[in-house]
Design a protein around this motif. Structure first.
Motif, mmCIF file in Angstrom:
data_model
loop_
_atom_site.group_PDB
_atom_site.id
_atom_site.type_symbol
_atom_site.label_atom_id
_atom_site.label_comp_id
_atom_site.label_asym_id
_atom_site.label_seq_id
_atom_site.Cartn_x
_atom_site.Cartn_y
_atom_site.Cartn_z
ATOM 1 N N LEU A 1 -9.058 17.627 -8.607
ATOM 2 C CA LEU A 1 -9.776 16.516 -7.984
ATOM 3 C C LEU A 1 -9.890 15.282 -7.553
ATOM 4 O O LEU A 1 -9.155 14.171 -6.263
ATOM 5 N N MET A 2 -9.832 14.518 -8.746
ATOM 6 C CA MET A 2 -9.614 13.202 -8.848
ATOM 7 C C MET A 2 -7.624 12.622 -8.462
ATOM 8 O O MET A 2 -8.304 11.782 -8.451
ATOM 9 N N VAL A 3 -7.219 13.233 -8.300
ATOM 10 C CA VAL A 3 -5.645 13.117 -8.733
ATOM 11 C C VAL A 3 -5.702 13.287 -6.961
ATOM 12 O O VAL A 3 -5.443 12.391 -6.614
ATOM 13 N N TRP A 4 -6.098 14.282 -6.483
ATOM 14 C CA TRP A 4 -5.678 14.519 -4.401
ATOM 15 C C TRP A 4 -6.932 14.139 -3.927
ATOM 16 O O TRP A 4 -6.033 13.082 -3.030
ATOM 17 N N LEU B 1 -4.617 10.426 -1.599
ATOM 18 C CA LEU B 1 -5.765 10.904 -0.341
ATOM 19 C C LEU B 1 -6.434 9.405 0.272
ATOM 20 O O LEU B 1 -5.950 8.764 0.988
ATOM 21 N N ARG B 2 -6.523 8.758 -0.745
ATOM 22 C CA ARG B 2 -7.195 7.293 -0.419
ATOM 23 C C ARG B 2 -6.719 6.145 -0.058
ATOM 24 O O ARG B 2 -5.994 6.048 0.822
ATOM 25 N N SER C 1 0.570 -1.528 -0.200
ATOM 26 C CA SER C 1 -0.175 0.173 0.247
ATOM 27 C C SER C 1 0.675 1.116 -0.365
ATOM 28 O O SER C 1 0.142 2.236 -0.577
ATOM 29 N N VAL C 2 2.090 1.089 1.250
ATOM 30 C CA VAL C 2 2.902 2.113 0.574
ATOM 31 C C VAL C 2 3.521 2.536 -0.484
ATOM 32 O O VAL C 2 3.562 3.415 -1.344
ATOM 33 N N GLU C 3 3.613 1.085 -1.607
ATOM 34 C CA GLU C 3 4.128 1.792 -2.647
ATOM 35 C C GLU C 3 3.063 2.433 -3.599
ATOM 36 O O GLU C 3 3.786 3.239 -4.544
ATOM 37 N N ASP C 4 1.765 1.670 -3.579
ATOM 38 C CA ASP C 4 0.715 2.052 -4.725
ATOM 39 C C ASP C 4 0.610 4.154 -4.046
ATOM 40 O O ASP C 4 0.245 4.335 -5.281
ATOM 41 N N VAL C 5 1.251 4.370 -2.984
ATOM 42 C CA VAL C 5 1.373 5.861 -2.888
ATOM 43 C C VAL C 5 2.095 6.662 -3.782
ATOM 44 O O VAL C 5 1.497 7.521 -4.919
ATOM 45 N N GLU D 1 -8.844 16.850 4.895
ATOM 46 C CA GLU D 1 -8.790 17.279 3.140
ATOM 47 C C GLU D 1 -9.403 16.908 2.238
ATOM 48 O O GLU D 1 -8.653 18.021 1.375
ATOM 49 N N VAL D 2 -9.822 16.143 2.299
ATOM 50 C CA VAL D 2 -11.043 15.281 1.245
ATOM 51 C C VAL D 2 -11.640 16.482 0.613
ATOM 52 O O VAL D 2 -12.562 17.282 -0.349
ATOM 53 N N ARG D 3 -12.298 16.642 2.316
ATOM 54 C CA ARG D 3 -13.658 17.981 2.550
ATOM 55 C C ARG D 3 -13.247 19.214 1.663
ATOM 56 O O ARG D 3 -13.664 19.918 1.407
ATOM 57 N N SER D 4 -12.084 19.863 2.177
ATOM 58 C CA SER D 4 -11.070 20.935 2.191
ATOM 59 C C SER D 4 -11.075 21.368 0.672
ATOM 60 O O SER D 4 -10.767 22.334 0.235
ATOM 61 N N LEU D 5 -10.853 19.847 0.235
ATOM 62 C CA LEU D 5 -10.236 20.060 -1.026
ATOM 63 C C LEU D 5 -11.327 20.276 -2.258
ATOM 64 O O LEU D 5 -11.087 21.205 -3.205
#
Length: 207
Positions: free
Chosen positions: A175-178, A182-183, A90-94, A161-165
Motif C-alpha cells: 500500500l505504501m509503495v504503490w 501513483l502520487r 517529476s518524471v525522473e522522480d517516478v 487506482e488508489v481506491r482499488s489498491l
C-alpha cells in the motif's frame, strides 16, 4: 533586420519541453519492458536528460540577466522555464521511486498512467511551439485545454487506482509503495498543467 544572434526565448521554452518528452518516453519504455537488472542504466540515462535540461534552463536564465528588453516579463520567463523543468524532474522522480522501493514488477495501471504523462508532455510541447505566435494563434487555447483534459484524466486514474489498491490489499508495504508511486505519477500531470496555466496567464497579460 533581426539580429541572427538574438536569443529566442520561445524556442528555448520548446527546447526545454523536448527534455520533458524524452524523459516521459524513457519512463514509458523502461516500465513497459521492465527489467530490474537494466534499471540502474535507465536511471543514469534519465539523469543525463534531467541534467541536460538543467543546463539549458540555466543558460536561458544567464542570458536573461544580460537581456535589455525581453519579449515577455522576466518573472514570466523565470517561472515558465522553472515549471517546464519541474515536469522533467517529476518524471525522473517516478523512476527513482521505482528503484528506491525495490519494485520487482509493474502493475498494468501504471502503464496507463505513463501513457497519459507521455501525452501530456507531447501536448505541452505542441502548446509551447504555438506559444511563440500567441498573439495570432487560433489553436493555442485548444492545446491548453487538451493539457487540462489529460490532467483531469490523470486525476481520475489516480483516485480510482488508489481506491482499488486499498480495497484489494492489506499489505502495508504494498500500500505504501504503490500509493507513493501513483502520487509521483499524478504529480507529473500536475506539473504539465502548471505549464499550461503559466502559458495562459502570460497570454492574458500580453493581449
Amino acid at each position: 533586420m533581426k539580429n541572427k544572434r538574438e536569443y529566442n526565448y520561445f524556442e528555448a521554452f520548446v527546447n526545454l519541453s523536448k527534455f520533458s518528452m524524452d524523459s516521459a518516453e524513457l519512463l514509458c519504455k523502461t516500465l513497459c519492458d521492465f527489467n530490474t537488472e537494466a534499471l540502474p542504466a535507465k536511471i543514469e540515462e534519465m539523469h543525463v536528460i534531467e541534467h541536460s535540461a538543467d543546463i539549458a534552463k540555466h543558460d536561458m536564465l544567464n542570458r536573461l540577466l544580460k537581456e535589455f528588453l525581453p519579449p515577455i516579463e522576466r518573472e514570466d520567463i523565470i517561472s515558465l522555464s522553472q515549471k517546464i523543468d519541474d515536469v522533467t524532474d517529476s518524471v525522473e522522480d517516478v523512476l527513482i521511486g521505482i528503484d528506491i522501493f525495490n519494485v520487482k514488477t509493474i502493475r498494468p495501471e501504471i502503464l496507463k498512467f505513463t501513457d497519459i504523462i507521455a501525452n501530456c508532455c507531447k501536448s505541452m510541447d505542441v502548446a509551447l511551439c504555438e506559444f511563440q505566435n500567441f498573439k495570432r494563434s487560433k489553436t493555442l487555447q485548444s492545446k491548453i485545454i487538451e493539457i487540462n483534459r489529460l490532467e483531469e484524466e490523470a486525476d481520475a486514474l489516480y483516485v480510482n487506482e488508489v481506491r482499488s489498491l486499498y480495497k484489494n490489499s492489506n499489505d502495508p508495504v504494498e500500500l505504501m509503495v504503490w500509493t507513493e508511486i501513483l502520487r509521483r505519477l499524478e504529480k507529473c500531470a500536475d506539473a504539465c498543467e502548471d505549464v499550461a496555466n503559466d502559458i495562459e496567464s502570460i497570454v492574458m497579460k500580453n493581449s
